[in-house]
Design a protein around this motif. Structure first.
Motif, mmCIF file in Angstrom:
data_model
loop_
_atom_site.group_PDB
_atom_site.id
_atom_site.type_symbol
_atom_site.label_atom_id
_atom_site.label_comp_id
_atom_site.label_asym_id
_atom_site.label_seq_id
_atom_site.Cartn_x
_atom_site.Cartn_y
_atom_site.Cartn_z
ATOM 1 N N ASN A 312 33.275 -3.878 34.970
ATOM 2 C CA ASN A 312 32.723 -4.853 34.469
ATOM 3 C C ASN A 312 31.233 -3.811 34.459
ATOM 4 O O ASN A 312 31.195 -2.676 34.427
ATOM 5 N N ARG A 313 30.594 -5.101 34.207
ATOM 6 C CA ARG A 313 28.591 -4.672 34.002
ATOM 7 C C ARG A 313 28.166 -3.651 34.674
ATOM 8 O O ARG A 313 27.136 -2.975 34.578
ATOM 9 N N GLU A 314 28.606 -3.951 36.185
ATOM 10 C CA GLU A 314 28.649 -3.290 37.653
ATOM 11 C C GLU A 314 28.430 -1.495 37.381
ATOM 12 O O GLU A 314 27.986 -0.588 37.636
ATOM 13 N N ASN A 315 30.099 -1.399 36.766
ATOM 14 C CA ASN A 315 30.352 -0.098 36.670
ATOM 15 C C ASN A 315 29.588 0.070 34.911
ATOM 16 O O ASN A 315 30.843 1.300 34.864
ATOM 17 N N ASP A 316 29.610 -0.098 33.955
ATOM 18 C CA ASP A 316 29.168 0.086 32.472
ATOM 19 C C ASP A 316 30.582 0.151 32.379
ATOM 20 O O ASP A 316 31.200 1.109 31.045
ATOM 21 N N TYR A 317 31.854 -1.106 32.280
ATOM 22 C CA TYR A 317 33.456 -1.455 31.639
ATOM 23 C C TYR A 317 33.834 0.274 32.024
ATOM 24 O O TYR A 317 34.451 0.453 31.073
ATOM 25 N N ARG A 318 33.523 0.882 33.407
ATOM 26 C CA ARG A 318 33.934 2.024 32.919
ATOM 27 C C ARG A 318 34.344 3.287 31.539
ATOM 28 O O ARG A 318 34.999 4.281 31.460
ATOM 29 N N ILE A 319 32.973 2.837 30.638
ATOM 30 C CA ILE A 319 33.375 3.517 29.381
ATOM 31 C C ILE A 319 33.375 4.832 29.895
ATOM 32 O O ILE A 319 32.553 6.052 30.653
ATOM 33 N N ASP A 320 34.757 5.657 28.712
ATOM 34 C CA ASP A 320 34.792 6.524 29.022
ATOM 35 C C ASP A 320 33.987 7.278 27.288
ATOM 36 O O ASP A 320 33.916 7.227 26.093
ATOM 37 N N ARG A 321 32.560 8.284 26.959
ATOM 38 C CA ARG A 321 32.339 8.831 25.931
ATOM 39 C C ARG A 321 33.559 10.201 25.819
ATOM 40 O O ARG A 321 33.088 10.136 23.752
ATOM 41 N N ASP A 322 34.394 10.792 25.656
ATOM 42 C CA ASP A 322 35.208 11.301 25.193
ATOM 43 C C ASP A 322 35.909 10.524 24.909
ATOM 44 O O ASP A 322 36.069 10.620 22.916
ATOM 45 N N ARG A 323 36.156 9.418 25.378
ATOM 46 C CA ARG A 323 37.281 8.750 24.504
ATOM 47 C C ARG A 323 36.806 7.619 23.612
ATOM 48 O O ARG A 323 37.306 7.772 22.012
ATOM 49 N N GLN A 324 35.478 7.708 23.690
ATOM 50 C CA GLN A 324 35.017 7.405 22.412
ATOM 51 C C GLN A 324 35.196 8.197 21.509
ATOM 52 O O GLN A 324 34.426 7.213 19.720
ATOM 53 N N ARG A 325 34.616 8.825 21.496
ATOM 54 C CA ARG A 325 34.807 10.204 20.066
ATOM 55 C C ARG A 325 35.767 10.629 19.331
ATOM 56 O O ARG A 325 35.534 10.667 18.661
ATOM 57 N N ALA A 326 36.544 11.013 20.604
ATOM 58 C CA ALA A 326 37.815 11.110 20.173
ATOM 59 C C ALA A 326 39.511 9.633 19.732
ATOM 60 O O ALA A 326 40.400 10.428 19.339
ATOM 61 N N ALA A 327 38.914 9.094 20.628
ATOM 62 C CA ALA A 327 40.544 7.616 20.373
ATOM 63 C C ALA A 327 39.768 6.491 20.225
ATOM 64 O O ALA A 327 40.191 6.186 19.390
ATOM 65 N N ASN A 328 38.538 5.818 20.808
ATOM 66 C CA ASN A 328 38.882 4.428 20.391
ATOM 67 C C ASN A 328 36.999 4.079 19.898
ATOM 68 O O ASN A 328 36.406 4.755 20.434
ATOM 69 N N PHE A 329 36.934 3.107 19.639
ATOM 70 C CA PHE A 329 35.464 2.954 18.752
ATOM 71 C C PHE A 329 34.739 3.068 19.998
ATOM 72 O O PHE A 329 33.277 2.830 20.035
ATOM 73 N N THR A 330 34.753 1.748 21.554
ATOM 74 C CA THR A 330 34.038 1.687 22.400
ATOM 75 C C THR A 330 33.900 3.138 23.034
ATOM 76 O O THR A 330 33.120 3.094 24.083
#
Length: 421
Positions: A312-330
Motif C-alpha cells: 500500500n501507499r504507506e510502504n510504497d507498495y514494497r517497490i523493489d528497484r532491483d526488480r524494476q531494473r532487471a525484471a518488471n517495469f514497475t
C-alpha cells in the motif's frame, strides 16, 4: 481535461450530489457473505457513498444494512447485541429489525408511543453467489438487480473478492477501462518490446473504437498481429462503475476462457472498494484456480482480514528497484498493486484540470462524458435504461484475432453475450 466544476460533479458521491444520486438508482455490491456469515453474529461497520452504516445477519439469516446510529441518543449500533431477529442498542436497549423498525423500547414506561412508530434508515438487500447487494435509493425507484453472468453460475464457476483502494472511484474506473497501459505498467522489462501474449506482437500503440450501449460503453482496442490480422481486446464498461477485463492468452478467440471484472464502489469521495469477480462458464475452476482468483493471498491480494492490501501507499507498495531494473517495469509485485500504486499516486481525487490527454484516452474521455451526461439527465428526470433491465448486464469481455477487413462489432458479437438466465 475537465473543468473544476465537472471534476467535482464526477467525483463527489455523498447524499444530494449529482453523481451520488445517480449511484443511488442502482444496486451495489456491499459485502461478501463471508463478512457476516453467522446468524446473530457480530455486526459489521460499513460506509458507502459517504454514509455510515452497520450490517448484521439476524436469527433467520436475513441481512440488514441500517443507519450506524440508534434513533434514541445516536449511540453506535456497531456495539449492539444481535439477538432474536434484531440489533439491540447497548445504551438503553432499543432494538431494530432488518427493516429499521424499532421493535422494543424496554427502558420506556408503559403507555409511551408504540415502538413500531420509530424507525432508523434501512436499505434493501439481496444476497446472491456470495455477495450481499444493497439498494440505497428511494423505495419507489427500486431498480432491477444486474444480471451478471458470474452471479448466476454454479459453485466453482465463479469467484468474488475485494480490496480497499485509497482514492476516488472515478480514477480507479479509468484505470480499469484503459487498455493501453498493459503494454507498460504490467510488462516485464526484458519483454517490453514484445509482450508474452504472441497476439500482441510488438504493437504498443493500440487504436481505440468506443461505442455507447444501453448498459455503458464497449471499448475495443486494436493492435497489429499476424500479417493481415488485428488483435482486438474488447473491454466492457457497465453503469455505474463496473468493468470487464478481456482474457489474455495465446488463443485466437476467448469464448471458452475465464474472464474477470471489477466494481469500484465508492466508500466516500476519497476511498473505494475495488471488487474483483471472475467467471468460468465453460468449466469449473480447480482448487488452485479458486484460491488464485478469489483468495486473499491470490491474484487480487495479498490483503489482510479487513481486505486492506498489504502492499500500500504507506510502504510504497514494497517497490523493489532491483526488480524494476532487471525484471518488471514497475518493480512492484502483482498487477492489482501496480494499478493501485499509479492510481493512488495521483492523489485521493486527481486534478483533471491539469491533464494532457492523448488518442489512447478515448475510452476515458467517453466515460467521463457519459457519466456527466447521465447525472444531468437524472436531474431532469431521465433514468438510464439499464436501471430497469438487469438482463443488459449479461455480457462478457472478449479477446480475438480478426482479419483486418472484419469490423470488431461483427467479428466479436458472438463472444460478448453471457449465458445468465
Amino acid at each position: 481535461m475537465l473543468s473544476k466544476a465537472d471534476n467535482d460533479r464526477l467525483t463527489r458521491v455523498g447524499p444530494g450530489t449529482p453523481m451520488g444520486e445517480l449511484f443511488r438508482r442502482f444496486w451495489m455490491p456491499a459485502l461478501l457473505s463471508e463478512e457476516i456469515a453467522e446468524c446473530d453474529g457480530a455486526p459489521r461497520r460499513l460506509r458507502l457513498l459517504g454514509e455510515d452504516l452497520v450490517a448484521f445477519r439476524d436469527t433467520k439469516g436475513r441481512v440488514g444494512i441500517v443507519d450506524a446510529y440508534c434513533a434514541h441518543r445516536r449511540a453506535g449500533l456497531f456495539f449492539g447485541r444481535n439477538e432474536d431477529c434484531g440489533l439491540r442498542c447497548v445504551y438503553h436497549g432499543w432494538k431494530f429489525d432488518v427493516d429499521g423498525v424499532c421493535v422494543d423500547m424496554p427502558a420506556e414506561p408503559q403507555g409511551m408511543p408504540a415502538a413500531g412508530k420509530v424507525r432508523i434508515k434501512a436499505y434493501r438487500t439481496v444476497e446472491r453467489n456470495g455477495v450481499i447487494w444493497v439498494y440505497m435509493g428511494a423505495p419507489e425507484h427500486e431498480p432491477a438487480l444486474p444480471d451478471f453472468e458470474w452471479s448466476r453460475l454454479p459453485e466453482r464457476h465463479y469467484t468474488a473478492t475485494k480490496r480497499l483502494q485509497q482514492c476516488n472511484w472515478a480514477q480507479a474506473v479509468e484505470g480499469g477501462i484503459d487498455s493501453s497501459h498493459i503494454s507498460f505498467l504490467h510488462s516485464r522489462t526484458e519483454e517490453a518490446a514484445a509482450p508474452s501474449n504472441k497476439y500482441h506482437a510488438s504493437d504498443r500503440h493500440p487504436v481505440f473504437e468506443v461505442q455507447e450501449t444501453d448498459y455503458g460503453l464497449q471499448i475495443a482496442a486494436r493492435r497489429h498481429a499476424d500479417p493481415g490480422s488485428y488483435y482486438w481486446r474488447v473491454t466492457q464498461f457497465l453503469l455505474p462503475f463496473y468493468s470487464m477485463i478481456p482474457p489474455v492468452g495465446d488463443f485466437p478467440e476467448s469464448s471458452r476462457e475465464p474472464y474477470d471484472g471489477h466494481a469500484w464502489v465508492p466508500i466516500d469521495d476519497e476511498n473505494t472498494w475495488t471488487w474483483s469477480f471472475s467467471a468460468s462458464p465453460a468449466r469449473p475452476y480447480s482448487d488452485e484456480e479458486l484460491a488464485f482468483r478469489g483468495g486473499r493471498d491470490g491474484f487480487w491480494g495479498p490483503v489482510d482480514h479487513e481486505y486492506k492490501p498489504l502492499l500500500n501507499r504507506e510502504n510504497d507498495y514494497r517497490i523493489d528497484r532491483d526488480r524494476q531494473r532487471a525484471a518488471n517495469f514497475t518493480g512492484i509485485q502483482g498487477i492489482p498493486n501496480q494499478d493501485a500504486a499509479v492510481q493512488e499516486s495521483m492523489g485521493t481525487i486527481v486534478d483533471r484540470t491539469r491533464e494532457r490527454l492523448g488518442a489512447s484516452d478515448r475510452g476515458v474521455v467517453q466515460f467521463r462524458k457519459l457519466m456527466l451526461r447521465l447525472a444531468r439527465e437524472l436531474e431532469e428526470g431521465r433514468v438510464p435504461t439499464c436501471v430497469s433491465d438487469g438482463s443488459l448486464y449479461n455480457v462478457r469481455s472478449a479477446s480475438l484475432l480478426l482479419p483486418v477487413d472484419v469490423p470488431v462489432g461483427t467479428g466479436a458479437e458472438a463472444l460478448l453475450t453471457g449465458t445468465a438466465s
